[in-house]
Design a protein around this motif. Structure first.
Motif, PDB file in Angstrom:
ATOM      1  N   CYS A 138       0.851  -1.189   0.000  1.00  0.00           N
ATOM      2  CA  CYS A 138       0.000   0.000   0.000  1.00  0.00           C
ATOM      3  C   CYS A 138       0.890   1.243   0.000  1.00  0.00           C
ATOM      4  O   CYS A 138       2.012   1.205   0.520  1.00  0.00           O
ATOM      5  CB  CYS A 138      -0.907   0.023   1.224  1.00  0.00           C
ATOM      6  SG  CYS A 138      -2.140  -1.281   1.261  1.00  0.00           S
ATOM      7  N   LEU A 139       0.384   2.310  -0.589  1.00  0.00           N
ATOM      8  CA  LEU A 139       1.071   3.591  -0.550  1.00  0.00           C
ATOM      9  C   LEU A 139       0.412   4.444   0.525  1.00  0.00           C
ATOM     10  O   LEU A 139      -0.812   4.546   0.583  1.00  0.00           O
ATOM     11  CB  LEU A 139       0.983   4.292  -1.908  1.00  0.00           C
ATOM     12  CG  LEU A 139       1.696   5.647  -2.008  1.00  0.00           C
ATOM     13  CD1 LEU A 139       3.209   5.474  -1.857  1.00  0.00           C
ATOM     14  CD2 LEU A 139       1.370   6.329  -3.340  1.00  0.00           C
ATOM     15  N   VAL A 140       1.244   5.055   1.370  1.00  0.00           N
ATOM     16  CA  VAL A 140       0.742   5.846   2.493  1.00  0.00           C
ATOM     17  C   VAL A 140       1.343   7.247   2.423  1.00  0.00           C
ATOM     18  O   VAL A 140       2.520   7.417   2.112  1.00  0.00           O
ATOM     19  CB  VAL A 140       1.117   5.202   3.847  1.00  0.00           C
ATOM     20  CG1 VAL A 140       0.394   5.912   4.992  1.00  0.00           C
ATOM     21  CG2 VAL A 140       0.798   3.722   3.858  1.00  0.00           C
ATOM     22  N   SER A 180       2.385  -2.636   4.506  1.00  0.00           N
ATOM     23  CA  SER A 180       1.712  -3.903   4.229  1.00  0.00           C
ATOM     24  C   SER A 180       0.201  -3.715   4.260  1.00  0.00           C
ATOM     25  O   SER A 180      -0.319  -2.967   5.103  1.00  0.00           O
ATOM     26  CB  SER A 180       2.125  -4.949   5.264  1.00  0.00           C
ATOM     27  OG  SER A 180       1.265  -6.076   5.201  1.00  0.00           O
ATOM     28  N   PRO A 181      -0.532  -4.393   3.374  1.00  0.00           N
ATOM     29  CA  PRO A 181      -2.002  -4.356   3.449  1.00  0.00           C
ATOM     30  C   PRO A 181      -2.536  -4.855   4.784  1.00  0.00           C
ATOM     31  O   PRO A 181      -3.664  -4.532   5.162  1.00  0.00           O
ATOM     32  CB  PRO A 181      -2.436  -5.275   2.307  1.00  0.00           C
ATOM     33  CG  PRO A 181      -1.291  -5.298   1.363  1.00  0.00           C
ATOM     34  CD  PRO A 181      -0.070  -5.172   2.214  1.00  0.00           C
ATOM     35  N   LEU A 182      -1.714  -5.643   5.491  1.00  0.00           N
ATOM     36  CA  LEU A 182      -2.139  -6.119   6.813  1.00  0.00           C
ATOM     37  C   LEU A 182      -2.290  -4.971   7.800  1.00  0.00           C
ATOM     38  O   LEU A 182      -2.946  -5.118   8.837  1.00  0.00           O
ATOM     39  CB  LEU A 182      -1.136  -7.140   7.343  1.00  0.00           C
ATOM     40  CG  LEU A 182      -0.981  -8.433   6.530  1.00  0.00           C
ATOM     41  CD1 LEU A 182       0.136  -9.288   7.098  1.00  0.00           C
ATOM     42  CD2 LEU A 182      -2.285  -9.214   6.514  1.00  0.00           C
ATOM     43  N   GLU A 183      -1.673  -3.818   7.502  1.00  0.00           N
ATOM     44  CA  GLU A 183      -1.773  -2.650   8.385  1.00  0.00           C
ATOM     45  C   GLU A 183      -2.911  -1.710   7.980  1.00  0.00           C
ATOM     46  O   GLU A 183      -3.075  -0.657   8.590  1.00  0.00           O
ATOM     47  CB  GLU A 183      -0.460  -1.869   8.357  1.00  0.00           C
ATOM     48  CG  GLU A 183       0.753  -2.616   8.884  1.00  0.00           C
ATOM     49  CD  GLU A 183       1.993  -1.750   8.859  1.00  0.00           C
ATOM     50  OE1 GLU A 183       2.367  -1.215   9.914  1.00  0.00           O
ATOM     51  OE2 GLU A 183       2.581  -1.604   7.773  1.00  0.00           O
ATOM     52  N   HIS A 237      -4.032   1.000  -2.152  1.00  0.00           N
ATOM     53  CA  HIS A 237      -3.306  -0.163  -2.642  1.00  0.00           C
ATOM     54  C   HIS A 237      -2.467   0.229  -3.858  1.00  0.00           C
ATOM     55  O   HIS A 237      -2.945   0.930  -4.757  1.00  0.00           O
ATOM     56  CB  HIS A 237      -4.275  -1.274  -3.039  1.00  0.00           C
ATOM     57  CG  HIS A 237      -4.907  -1.971  -1.869  1.00  0.00           C
ATOM     58  ND1 HIS A 237      -4.216  -2.855  -1.079  1.00  0.00           N
ATOM     59  CD2 HIS A 237      -6.165  -1.888  -1.358  1.00  0.00           C
ATOM     60  CE1 HIS A 237      -5.019  -3.299  -0.132  1.00  0.00           C
ATOM     61  NE2 HIS A 237      -6.204  -2.733  -0.270  1.00  0.00           N
ATOM     62  N   LEU A 238      -1.222  -0.212  -3.877  1.00  0.00           N
ATOM     63  CA  LEU A 238      -0.377  -0.025  -5.043  1.00  0.00           C
ATOM     64  C   LEU A 238      -0.792  -1.054  -6.093  1.00  0.00           C
ATOM     65  O   LEU A 238      -0.910  -2.242  -5.773  1.00  0.00           O
ATOM     66  CB  LEU A 238       1.093  -0.214  -4.668  1.00  0.00           C
ATOM     67  CG  LEU A 238       2.132   0.190  -5.716  1.00  0.00           C
ATOM     68  CD1 LEU A 238       2.113   1.706  -5.915  1.00  0.00           C
ATOM     69  CD2 LEU A 238       3.535  -0.250  -5.279  1.00  0.00           C
TER      70      LEU A 238
END
Length: 330
Positions: free
Chosen positions: A177-179, A254-257, A271-272
């Motif tokens: 993921c991009l944050v 991570s997508p888990l976060e 999401h990237l």
């Protein structure tokens, strides 16, 4: 001057008795070494000691392996009885230790950043239904601590290998993921690509063994002939959050976060695209999540407890659903 017989027998140790029986029953020193999980030199030294104590060759080397001498044939029944008693004592001790472990055992599990919080939530949700755990961040010395027995096992992203531990790849890293700050200009793009990301300072959480030396985004820039972004490396999540909001930095997570990051004020997460993830790792192996443990015969937890722990991990990673358990190798 020869020693009295009782003093000679007193020099016998448990390992030597077990070795005698193993060689007698298998006819091969190398098979005996594997059974007892020891090196060939240790077998040679113990066999030499046995021959000295009994003043007898004990075993002759033949083309088909070792053949016992008449004295070895004579003493084998007594040694077999002794070693049976030793094995029974060992099983009783293991049962006693297992009973006390079931009462109070807590597992120390080291986890890479980006997985720990989500895994903690899953364990909390199943409190009372799975073994108790203490979660630790995976660090540079974690593999050594697992080997030393300070930690039980680890879940890490592309860890450095350790010759005395077992590594099992559970899955590819679960996407990216991009944050960034909610008001960051990157969000004006409909289809965000790596080139857009490289225009801004990039915030990097170090993962020992994976990106602590060079991040995949830096490698991508070198491959594509792009000027790499300014890379800021941090190890603290609060510092990471502060950079996102105040320095117009961007970061991968991570997508888990997702659930945790999405709840942070002032932060945007997306999401990237899979195509960009593929470009990021082009020319190199896709990073994976690994289970790191001691060899099976050195673990202090039972196969049943291991299965319960790994079921929670596999649920967190999305490898299984509630109704479909996964089998991991021992």
């Amino acid at each position: 001057m020869n020693k009295p017989l009782d003093k000679q027998l007193a020099e016998l140790d448990i390992f030597s008795l077990l070795l005698f029986r193993a060689i007698f029953e298998t006819g091969h020193a190398n098979i005996a070494a594997r059974q007892l999980d020891v090196s060939a030199p240790k077998v040679s030294r113990a066999l030499a000691s046995l021959r000295l104590i009994f003043a007898d060759e004990l075993f002759y080397r033949r083309q088909q392996g070792f053949r016992p001498t008449p004295l070895a044939e004579q003493i084998y029944p007594a040694i077999r009885e002794l070693t049976d008693s030793i094995n029974l004592l060992g099983m009783q001790l293991k049962d006693h230790q297992a009973f006390h472990r079931q009462e109070c055992q807590v597992f120390d599990l080291a986890v890479s950043s980006g997985i720990l919080t989500t895994l903690a939530l899953e364990f909390n949700r199943r409190e009372g239904l799975c073994p108790s755990v203490v979660l630790h961040h995976w660090q540079e010395n974690t593999a050594d601590r697992i080997h030393a027995g300070e930690l039980d096992l680890g879940l890490a992203l592309a860890p450095e290998p350790h010759t005395e531990l077992s590594y099992e790849r559970l899955c590819d890293a679960p996407g990216l993921c991009l944050v960034g700050a909610a008001n960051h200009p990157i969000w004006q793009y409909t289809d965000i690509c790596l080139e857009h990301i490289c225009e801004y300072p990039f915030l990097c959480m170090n993962y020992p063994g994976f990106n602590d030396k060079v991040d995949p985004l830096e490698l991508f820039c070198h491959r594509e002939g792009l000027i790499p972004p300014t890379v800021l490396r941090v190890t603290d999540k609060e510092e990471w959050f502060g950079h996102l909001l105040c320095q117009h930095s961007l970061a991968f997570a991570s997508p888990l976060e997702w659930g945790l990051l999405n709840a942070l004020p002032g932060v945007e997460i997306k999401h990237l695209p899979a195509k960009e993830i593929s470009r990021l790792h082009s020319g190199s192996a896709v990073p994976g999540l690994y289970l790191i443990e001691k060899p099976a015969h050195h673990r202090r937890y039972s196969p049943d407890d291991r299965e319960k722990l790994l079921h929670i991990i596999s649920l967190t990673l999305g490898l299984v659903t509630e109704d479909h358990p996964v089998n991991f190798s021992i």
